[in-house]
Write a protein that holds these residues in place. Structure first.
Motif, PDB file in Angstrom:
ATOM      1  N   GLN A  38      -3.961   1.807   0.862  1.00  0.00           N
ATOM      2  CA  GLN A  38      -3.338   1.968  -0.453  1.00  0.00           C
ATOM      3  C   GLN A  38      -1.918   1.439  -0.396  1.00  0.00           C
ATOM      4  OE1 GLN A  38      -2.600   5.996  -1.886  1.00  0.00           O
ATOM      5  NE2 GLN A  38      -3.112   5.381  -3.963  1.00  0.00           N
ATOM      6  N   TYR A  39      -1.667   0.390  -1.152  1.00  0.00           N
ATOM      7  CA  TYR A  39      -0.311  -0.129  -1.283  1.00  0.00           C
ATOM      8  C   TYR A  39       0.414   0.667  -2.362  1.00  0.00           C
ATOM      9  CZ  TYR A  39      -2.191  -3.792   1.614  1.00  0.00           C
ATOM     10  OH  TYR A  39      -2.788  -4.468   2.653  1.00  0.00           O
ATOM     11  N   PRO A  40       1.748   0.683  -2.358  1.00  0.00           N
ATOM     12  CA  PRO A  40       2.510   1.518  -3.292  1.00  0.00           C
ATOM     13  C   PRO A  40       2.078   1.330  -4.740  1.00  0.00           C
ATOM     14  CG  PRO A  40       3.962   0.590  -1.645  1.00  0.00           C
ATOM     15  CD  PRO A  40       2.621  -0.047  -1.417  1.00  0.00           C
ATOM     16  N   ASN A  41       1.852   2.452  -5.407  1.00  0.00           N
ATOM     17  CA  ASN A  41       1.497   2.478  -6.833  1.00  0.00           C
ATOM     18  C   ASN A  41       0.218   1.699  -7.143  1.00  0.00           C
ATOM     19  OD1 ASN A  41       3.846   4.002  -7.607  1.00  0.00           O
ATOM     20  ND2 ASN A  41       5.025   2.135  -7.292  1.00  0.00           N
ATOM     21  N   ARG A  42      -0.697   1.689  -6.207  1.00  0.00           N
ATOM     22  CA  ARG A  42      -1.976   1.005  -6.397  1.00  0.00           C
ATOM     23  C   ARG A  42      -3.122   1.951  -6.048  1.00  0.00           C
ATOM     24  NH1 ARG A  42      -1.399  -4.561  -5.797  1.00  0.00           N
ATOM     25  NH2 ARG A  42      -3.541  -4.682  -6.511  1.00  0.00           N
ATOM     26  N   GLY A  43      -4.328   1.567  -6.445  1.00  0.00           N
ATOM     27  CA  GLY A  43      -5.509   2.298  -6.014  1.00  0.00           C
ATOM     28  C   GLY A  43      -5.854   1.950  -4.576  1.00  0.00           C
TER      29      GLY A  43
ATOM     30  N   TYR B  89      -4.265  10.493 -10.447  1.00  0.00           N
ATOM     31  CA  TYR B  89      -5.710  10.585 -10.626  1.00  0.00           C
ATOM     32  C   TYR B  89      -6.344   9.222 -10.392  1.00  0.00           C
ATOM     33  CZ  TYR B  89      -4.980  15.235 -12.412  1.00  0.00           C
ATOM     34  OH  TYR B  89      -4.633  16.549 -12.516  1.00  0.00           O
ATOM     35  N   LEU B  90      -7.332   9.214  -9.521  1.00  0.00           N
ATOM     36  CA  LEU B  90      -8.007   7.973  -9.151  1.00  0.00           C
ATOM     37  C   LEU B  90      -9.473   8.044  -9.522  1.00  0.00           C
ATOM     38  CD1 LEU B  90      -6.470   7.512  -5.602  1.00  0.00           C
ATOM     39  CD2 LEU B  90      -5.980   6.108  -7.585  1.00  0.00           C
ATOM     40  N   CYS B  91      -9.943   6.970 -10.146  1.00  0.00           N
ATOM     41  CA  CYS B  91     -11.354   6.821 -10.467  1.00  0.00           C
ATOM     42  C   CYS B  91     -11.955   5.823  -9.488  1.00  0.00           C
ATOM     43  CB  CYS B  91     -11.503   6.322 -11.901  1.00  0.00           C
ATOM     44  SG  CYS B  91     -13.196   5.957 -12.394  1.00  0.00           S
ATOM     45  N   GLN B 102     -16.802   2.664  -1.917  1.00  0.00           N
ATOM     46  CA  GLN B 102     -16.343   2.946  -3.266  1.00  0.00           C
ATOM     47  C   GLN B 102     -15.246   1.957  -3.648  1.00  0.00           C
ATOM     48  OE1 GLN B 102     -15.321   7.107  -3.710  1.00  0.00           O
ATOM     49  NE2 GLN B 102     -17.239   7.779  -2.762  1.00  0.00           N
ATOM     50  N   TYR B 103     -15.224   1.625  -4.918  1.00  0.00           N
ATOM     51  CA  TYR B 103     -14.193   0.738  -5.462  1.00  0.00           C
ATOM     52  C   TYR B 103     -13.319   1.562  -6.398  1.00  0.00           C
ATOM     53  CZ  TYR B 103     -16.926  -3.082  -3.576  1.00  0.00           C
ATOM     54  OH  TYR B 103     -17.593  -3.919  -2.719  1.00  0.00           O
ATOM     55  N   PHE B 104     -12.018   1.417  -6.218  1.00  0.00           N
ATOM     56  CA  PHE B 104     -11.078   2.285  -6.915  1.00  0.00           C
ATOM     57  C   PHE B 104     -10.335   1.563  -8.030  1.00  0.00           C
ATOM     58  CE2 PHE B 104     -10.829   6.286  -4.591  1.00  0.00           C
ATOM     59  CZ  PHE B 104     -11.604   5.998  -3.486  1.00  0.00           C
ATOM     60  N   GLY B 105     -10.011   2.324  -9.059  1.00  0.00           N
ATOM     61  CA  GLY B 105      -9.100   1.854 -10.075  1.00  0.00           C
ATOM     62  C   GLY B 105      -7.655   1.990  -9.608  1.00  0.00           C
ATOM     63  N   PRO B 106      -6.698   1.533 -10.430  1.00  0.00           N
ATOM     64  CA  PRO B 106      -5.285   1.538 -10.024  1.00  0.00           C
ATOM     65  C   PRO B 106      -4.632   2.914 -10.059  1.00  0.00           C
ATOM     66  CG  PRO B 106      -5.496   0.692 -12.235  1.00  0.00           C
ATOM     67  CD  PRO B 106      -6.883   0.872 -11.720  1.00  0.00           C
TER      68      PRO B 106
END
Lengths: 115, 113
Positions: A38-43, B89-91, B102-106
């Motif tokens: 996870q990079y900063p402010n990213r998913g 919150y992550l989807c 799994q593939y994540f949103g931002p």
């Protein structure tokens, strides 16, 4: 119960040096193991996974991980660290029952690569 | 490329408000997930859906509900927002089965004041 542990909150390495981010697991049945970054402010972005077969798994951005059944570990490695590798890394293991696709995540390890 | 989008990157709500977080995936994935991420706690699963209209509680479902009326869309609802629901919150979505990543949103950073 399934669980995964990342024993280090933070890992510091110098650019160009090899890096290791540690992960240990506890599961019933065959472990399916995953690494995410996870990079900063990213998913989260998927890096690599171990399902079966060769114990050394290669993934994105030059990362690899070694599955060690006897030590119940799945450490993430890279031969030569880059400053751009600085990020938060998560190890995950499939939850049981194993066909749901659910994962259990470790608490994360911050990797800091210094120039 | 798999794309998972979330309706907002940042959201500020007041205590007691009803909050909707939307997630859309474009890869026809069967599974969709909602997590919250807090420092030092990693990702914790709130709810999981394996098919349209099907849902399963995760580790921390209290104070949340979900809706999946279409395969590509999974909504997280905070019925009455509280300050302890301030979080990231992550989807995520994935194909059915245990082998698939799994593939994540931002992510949506929600602040409840």
């Amino acid at each position: 119960a399934q669980s995964v542990a990342q024993p280090e909150d933070q890992v510091n390495v110098a650019e160009g040096n090899p890096l290791t981010v540690k992960c240990t697991y506890s599961v019933s049945g065959n472990p399916y193991l995953f690494w995410y970054v996870q990079y900063p402010n990213r998913g989260l972005q998927f890096l690599l996974k171990y399902i079966t077969g060769d114990n050394l798994v290669k993934g994105s951005y030059g990362f690899e991980a070694e599955f060690n059944k006897s030590q119940t570990s799945f450490h993430l490695k890279k031969p030569s660290a880059l400053v751009s590798d600085s990020a938060l890394y998560f190890c995950a293991v499939r939850d049981m029952p194993g066909n749901t696709g659910k994962l259990i995540f470790g608490q994360g390890t911050t990797l800091q690569v210094k120039p | 490329d798999v794309k998972v989008t979330q309706s907002s990157r940042y959201l500020v709500k007041r205590t007691g408000e009803k909050v909707f977080l939307e997630c859309v995936q474009d890869m026809d994935h069967e599974n969709m997930f909602w997590y919250r991420q807090d420092p030092g706690l990693g990702l914790r699963l709130i709810y999981f859906s394996y098919d349209v209209k099907m849902k399963e509680k995760g580790d921390i479902p209290e104070g949340y509900s979900v809706s999946r009326e279409k395969k590509e869309r999974f909504s997280l609802i905070l019925e009455s927002a509280s300050t302890n629901q301030t979080s990231m919150y992550l989807c995520a979505s994935s194909s059915a089965g245990a082998y698939y990543e799994q593939y994540f949103g931002p992510g949506t950073r929600l602040t409840v004041t």
